[in-house]
Enzyme design. Structure first.
Site, PDB file in Angstrom:
ATOM      1  N   GLU A   1       4.562 -11.200  13.846  1.00  0.00           N
ATOM      2  CA  GLU A   1       4.008 -11.789  15.062  1.00  0.00           C
ATOM      3  C   GLU A   1       4.350 -13.277  15.155  1.00  0.00           C
ATOM      4  O   GLU A   1       4.646 -13.781  16.228  1.00  0.00           O
ATOM      5  CB  GLU A   1       2.489 -11.594  15.061  1.00  0.00           C
TER       6      GLU A   1
ATOM      7  N   ARG B   1       0.808  -1.220   0.000  1.00  0.00           N
ATOM      8  CA  ARG B   1       0.000   0.000   0.000  1.00  0.00           C
ATOM      9  C   ARG B   1       0.839   1.267   0.000  1.00  0.00           C
ATOM     10  O   ARG B   1       0.392   2.313  -0.458  1.00  0.00           O
ATOM     11  CB  ARG B   1      -1.001  -0.049   1.153  1.00  0.00           C
TER      12      ARG B   1
END
Length: 179
Positions: A104, A67
């Site tokens: 993560e 993005r």
């Protein structure tokens, strides 16, 4: 229009779709595709960024996949400067350097062409969102390794989970919308 009014910030924020529990329970995903699809909002954002940087000596805008490419390319075009994509590993042809960063549940890697910009070029780094700051930190490391001069880090949204702390030693940080 260097600064956005609170009304303008509220307008931009209202255009961004919030999706609860995506990609996992407890997370509120900020979907910027609704901002991209609203010509008035997208123009307001890019015009604001152009006004902020038009008098700076910027040579390139660096966008982080994916993005960051959208905002970065639009801003680079408006500023009349080059755009440099930093991509996920294995996506760029030719000679590259890479930098790993933690996710993560694992590790990922971004790359840049070794000749992406001239040494000591003045750069803006942009992405849509700062969460933990890991991807942006890896991008900053690539810029340092390529001898770029990072003028400022731009994030459209900071979701407020500590990522800004990871970046503060690299360059000033500009956040358009703070959660």
């Amino acid at each position: 229009m260097y600064s956005l009014s609170q009304e303008q910030k509220d307008y931009l924020d209202s255009i961004i779709r919030k999706i609860a529990d995506f990609p996992k329970p407890g997370v509120i995903f900020r979907d910027i595709t609704t901002l991209l699809g609203d010509g008035k909002a997208f123009n307001l954002l890019i015009s604001h960024l152009y006004d902020r940087y038009k008098d700076k000596d910027i040579d390139y805008v660096v966008g982080i996949e994916s993005r960051g490419f959208i905002f970065g390319a639009a801003l680079a075009d408006r500023l009349g400067v080059g755009f440099v994509p930093f991509r996920k590993k294995g996506k760029l042809p030719g000679a590259t350097i890479s930098e790993k960063y933690s996710l993560e549940y694992g590790v990922d890697e971004i790359e840049a062409h070794i000749d992406a910009f001239k040494p000591r070029a003045n750069l803006l780094l942009i992405d849509d969102l700062i969460a933990t700051g890991g991807t942006a930190k890896a991008a900053c490391e690539l810029i340092l390794r390529l001898n770029g001069n990072l003028v400022e880090i731009i994030s459209i949204i900071d979701i407020g989970i500590g990522g800004l702390k990871e970046l503060k030693n690299y360059a000033p940080i500009y956040v358009v919308l703070q959660e």
